[in-house]
Design a protein around this motif. Structure first.
Motif, short mmCIF file in Angstrom:
data_model
loop_
_atom_site.label_atom_id
_atom_site.label_comp_id
_atom_site.label_asym_id
_atom_site.label_seq_id
_atom_site.Cartn_x
_atom_site.Cartn_y
_atom_site.Cartn_z
N ILE A 130 91.72 -8.19 -22.19
CA ILE A 130 93.14 -7.20 -22.55
C ILE A 130 94.07 -7.93 -23.59
N ARG A 131 94.17 -9.06 -23.26
CA ARG A 131 94.90 -9.68 -24.39
C ARG A 131 94.39 -9.82 -25.71
N ALA A 185 104.80 -11.20 -26.34
CA ALA A 185 105.08 -9.98 -25.58
C ALA A 185 103.75 -9.53 -25.00
N VAL A 186 102.60 -9.86 -25.34
CA VAL A 186 101.44 -9.42 -24.65
C VAL A 186 101.28 -10.49 -23.32
N LYS A 187 101.63 -11.76 -23.56
CA LYS A 187 101.66 -12.75 -22.73
C LYS A 187 102.75 -12.28 -21.55
N HIS A 188 103.95 -12.11 -21.98
CA HIS A 188 104.70 -11.55 -20.92
C HIS A 188 104.42 -10.36 -20.16
N GLY A 189 103.55 -9.38 -21.00
CA GLY A 189 103.42 -8.14 -20.46
C GLY A 189 102.15 -8.34 -19.14
N LEU A 190 101.32 -9.18 -19.44
CA LEU A 190 100.04 -9.55 -18.77
C LEU A 190 100.54 -10.43 -17.52
#
Length: 475
Positions: free
Chosen positions: A4-5, A192-197
């Motif tokens: 997903i990342r 953002a992706v790291k925080h979102g996942l």
């Protein structure tokens, strides 16, 4: 999708790069066009500049041009050019860079500026402007003897070196800014992706920490975004179902052990008695008969368990045909007549012969037999049981009804579970507690429905051709 990342980053960066590329190309072309217009305005201003240094005294036109002030018109590496001619074609002045040559002018004189691109005298591609102007400084200025102002055709040409340099600088700036923006978007997107996942990672860690031997009531992983809440809720529900299934499996395993322990103990007892008195032929014969009966019960129990296992694995196949359910109920009631007479029960069969329903004949026989046997067994002595068929259009319901002296509404949750029986049934070696469990599994796999209810002290078991009814109800 492997990651997903990776998917999100590639889409975000790819989309941003495409948008920025489109914006950069648009900006480049818009600004380039503006620079080209500005370049043409500069050429036009040069024409006006030449007009400002033209003087006419009576019929003589003078051009006060200074080579020192405008060195770009001198011979050199990349000179500019100009040429002034009267309206009739006579030459007034040309730049030293022309070295006596004429400028090639493919347009007719007009009072407005005309721009075009063409080869310069030195072979370079250049930009031209031509305009027909009128001398403004005419002496004497007023009076009847004032001469008519002369009109001159002015042509100015220059190379695009400055324009090209400006466009290249613009292109480099746009590329550098776009690259910096893409890098910035990449860093922000990665964060953002790291925080979102991160909630998904917490959810994965919580799932990884689940111990099947000690299942938690819930994952309890803290606040989650709304997209992951259904996953966590579904997982909690799944854990509850798994815990229920494991508990049911443990209970079933214990029940199987209990069910098999009794006949095995009987076999051991009968065998030991027979072995002690080897000369008693009659006793040995009775022992063999007892062993046969016990083996028959154990074989029936194992066969039923295997059938339930095959149903769970989807290995059973079913047929559909018209079955005379009225004749089936009468046939099964006659086969269970001894139990009916022994308990003093009255059987009110309201299903007429010839009443046909669609289903698998073998399944209907097993299910109807189990429901009828269950009704006969649990009905109080000297009471009545009833069977009726209800139709609504293409739908049908076969209902068995009996007094429920021992069953309570709480029992409805367990009546179709394997090996569940009321306490007094535990001493009946001929009942295994698998009949309703097998019936429920059969009708579910066959797309039918089996529900149980208690109304005013009477127990109802309903077999329907639609698997949509509630499994239990009480009043």
């Amino acid at each position: 999708m492997k990651s997903i990342r990776t998917y999100l980053l590639s889409r975000l960066l790819g989309g941003s790069a495409l948008v920025l590329a489109g914006a950069a190309v648009s900006v480049y072309f818009v600004v380039t066009r503006s620079l080209e217009r500005e370049f043409d305005r500069n050429l036009t201003d040069r024409v006006l500049g030449f007009a400002s240094v033209l003087f006419q005294v009576e019929n003589k036109v003078e051009f006060e041009f200074s080579d020192q002030l405008m060195p770009e018109y001198e011979p050199g590496a990349a000179p500019a050019y100009f040429e002034l001619r009267f309206e009739d074609g006579r030459l007034l002045e040309r730049s030293n860079s022309l070295a006596g040559r004429d400028l090639d002018v493919p347009v007719e004189p007009t009072s407005g500026p005309l721009h075009w691109s063409a080869k310069l005298p030195d072979g370079r591609t250049g930009r031209f402007v031509a305009e027909l102007i009128e001398v403004h400084h005419v002496y004497p200025e007023e009076g009847p003897n004032r001469p008519q102002a002369a009109r001159l055709f002015v042509v100015v040409a220059r190379g695009p070196e400055e324009l090209i340099a400006a466009e290249r600088e613009l292109l480099a700036s746009v590329f550098a800014v776009s690259l910096l923006v893409v890098i910035g978007i990449g860093l922000l997107s990665w964060r953002a992706v790291k925080h979102g996942l991160e909630p998904a990672n917490r959810l994965a860690a919580a799932l990884d920490g689940v111990n099947v031997d000690a299942l938690p009531k819930s994952l309890n992983i803290g606040p989650l975004p709304k997209e992951l809440r259904p996953v966590a809720e579904t997982t909690d529900a799944l854990i509850a179902r798994v815990e229920s299934a494991l508990e049911r499996e443990r209970r079933t395993t214990a029940d199987i052990a209990h069910e098999l322990r009794n006949p095995i103990s009987e076999l051991l007892t009968v065998s030991e008695v027979a072995l002690r008195d080897r000369n008693d032929a009659t006793g040995a014969q009775r022992a063999l008969g007892t062993v046969r009966d016990i083996a028959w019960r154990m074989g029936g129990l194992v066969s039923t368990l295997l059938k339930l296992a095959r149903l769970d694995m989807g290995a059973e196949t079913f047929d559909r045909e018209r079955v005379d359910v009225g004749s089936l109920v009468r046939e099964l009631s006659r086969s269970l007549g001894d139990m009916q007479q022994e308990r003093g029960l009255r059987f009110d069969n309201r299903v007429a012969s010839g009443e046909a329903v669609e289903g698998d004949p073998d399944i209907l026989r097993i299910v109807v037999s189990n429901l009828l046997s269950n009704a006969l067994y649990y009905a109080p002595r000297n009471s009545a049981i009833a069977c009726r068929l209800e139709r609504t259009g293409a739908d049908w319901k076969l209902v068995f009804e009996n007094d429920a002296a021992e069953l309570t509404p709480e029992d409805l949750r367990f009546v179709s579970e394997p090996f569940w029986r009321k306490d007094r049934a535990r001493v009946d070696r001929n009942r295994s507690g698998l009949g309703l469990a097998l019936s429920s599994a059969l009708v579910e796999k066959n797309g039918m429905g089996l529900s149980f209810a208690i109304f005013e002290g009477r127990f109802e078991a309903t077999l329907a051709n639609r698997n949509g009814a509630s499994k239990q109800s009480a009043s």
